[in-house]
Design a protein around this motif. Sequence first.
Motif, PDB file in Angstrom:
ATOM      1  N   VAL A   1      36.042  49.266  58.576  1.00 44.07           N
ATOM      2  CA  VAL A   1      34.615  48.919  58.688  1.00 44.07           C
ATOM      3  C   VAL A   1      34.377  48.098  59.947  1.00 44.07           C
ATOM      4  O   VAL A   1      33.420  48.337  60.699  1.00 44.07           O
ATOM      5  CB  VAL A   1      34.126  48.168  57.427  1.00 44.07           C
ATOM      6  CG1 VAL A   1      32.760  47.584  57.642  1.00 44.07           C
ATOM      7  CG2 VAL A   1      34.128  49.101  56.230  1.00 44.07           C
ATOM      8  N   LEU A   2      35.266  47.156  60.211  1.00 44.34           N
ATOM      9  CA  LEU A   2      35.143  46.334  61.408  1.00 44.34           C
ATOM     10  C   LEU A   2      35.343  47.180  62.668  1.00 44.34           C
ATOM     11  O   LEU A   2      34.633  46.995  63.671  1.00 44.34           O
ATOM     12  CB  LEU A   2      36.165  45.198  61.348  1.00 44.34           C
ATOM     13  CG  LEU A   2      35.954  43.993  62.222  1.00 44.34           C
ATOM     14  CD1 LEU A   2      34.580  43.390  62.003  1.00 44.34           C
ATOM     15  CD2 LEU A   2      37.022  42.956  61.936  1.00 44.34           C
ATOM     16  N   GLY A   3      36.262  48.132  62.627  1.00 43.82           N
ATOM     17  CA  GLY A   3      36.485  49.023  63.763  1.00 43.82           C
ATOM     18  C   GLY A   3      35.307  49.950  64.013  1.00 43.82           C
ATOM     19  O   GLY A   3      34.967  50.227  65.166  1.00 43.82           O
ATOM     20  N   VAL A   4      34.699  50.438  62.951  1.00 45.72           N
ATOM     21  CA  VAL A   4      33.511  51.292  63.107  1.00 45.72           C
ATOM     22  C   VAL A   4      32.367  50.482  63.717  1.00 45.72           C
ATOM     23  O   VAL A   4      31.645  50.971  64.596  1.00 45.72           O
ATOM     24  CB  VAL A   4      33.104  51.925  61.759  1.00 45.72           C
ATOM     25  CG1 VAL A   4      31.727  52.543  61.828  1.00 45.72           C
ATOM     26  CG2 VAL A   4      34.130  52.968  61.343  1.00 45.72           C
ATOM     27  N   LEU A   5      32.220  49.242  63.294  1.00 55.36           N
ATOM     28  CA  LEU A   5      31.210  48.371  63.898  1.00 55.36           C
ATOM     29  C   LEU A   5      31.501  48.176  65.387  1.00 55.36           C
ATOM     30  O   LEU A   5      30.584  48.202  66.220  1.00 55.36           O
ATOM     31  CB  LEU A   5      31.167  47.019  63.176  1.00 55.36           C
ATOM     32  CG  LEU A   5      30.176  45.998  63.694  1.00 55.36           C
ATOM     33  CD1 LEU A   5      28.757  46.513  63.527  1.00 55.36           C
ATOM     34  CD2 LEU A   5      30.355  44.680  62.970  1.00 55.36           C
ATOM     35  N   ASP A   6      32.760  48.027  65.726  1.00 53.21           N
ATOM     36  CA  ASP A   6      33.165  47.899  67.121  1.00 53.21           C
ATOM     37  C   ASP A   6      32.793  49.162  67.912  1.00 53.21           C
ATOM     38  O   ASP A   6      32.271  49.074  69.021  1.00 53.21           O
ATOM     39  CB  ASP A   6      34.670  47.650  67.182  1.00 53.21           C
ATOM     40  CG  ASP A   6      35.195  47.528  68.588  1.00 53.21           C
ATOM     41  OD1 ASP A   6      34.500  46.969  69.452  1.00 53.21           O
ATOM     42  OD2 ASP A   6      36.332  47.986  68.832  1.00 53.21           O
ATOM     43  N   LEU A   7      33.045  50.332  67.344  1.00 51.57           N
ATOM     44  CA  LEU A   7      32.698  51.581  68.023  1.00 51.57           C
ATOM     45  C   LEU A   7      31.184  51.737  68.182  1.00 51.57           C
ATOM     46  O   LEU A   7      30.711  52.238  69.202  1.00 51.57           O
ATOM     47  CB  LEU A   7      33.266  52.780  67.268  1.00 51.57           C
ATOM     48  CG  LEU A   7      34.771  52.975  67.323  1.00 51.57           C
ATOM     49  CD1 LEU A   7      35.170  54.211  66.534  1.00 51.57           C
ATOM     50  CD2 LEU A   7      35.250  53.080  68.741  1.00 51.57           C
TER      51      LEU A   7
END
Length: 140
Positions: free
Chosen positions: A50-56
């Motif tokens: 979830v944090l990585g998707v927010l980063d993307l």
Amino acid sequence: MKNDFDLAPVIKAGSGKFIARVAFFSLIFVVAAAVAGQGSMAVGLFRGIVLGVLDLIILFAGMKKSLPYADTPEKGVKIVRRHRYYSLIIIASVIVLMLRMKFPVFDVFLGLLLIHIFFIGNLLFVSYRLNNERNVKKGE
């Protein structure tokens, strides 16, 4: 250069499908961890994803905002750099918050790593596809 790669068509077409593909392939590992009986690891991986998707999302938003400045790349680079700092601040604050709440963060970092590995893999796939389309148009 022969190996130049332009991500602008992907950004203009909408990055939602691209990000969803990256998240889907990463979520397979969450399901695998849950099936293997590693519930806490699955939760940590999910948080990292979830944090990585927010980063993307932040990354693609910055790139989309910088597209009109293709003629003056200095302005576009400033916008992308600012969004990189936004991303770092958000990730760092969430990690610090998780540490203060005594949540395990190692699996979160693994989830972030998974997202970025699949992101690079998808970039390679899109780059290969766009280079082939460019070569077909040139008649090579």
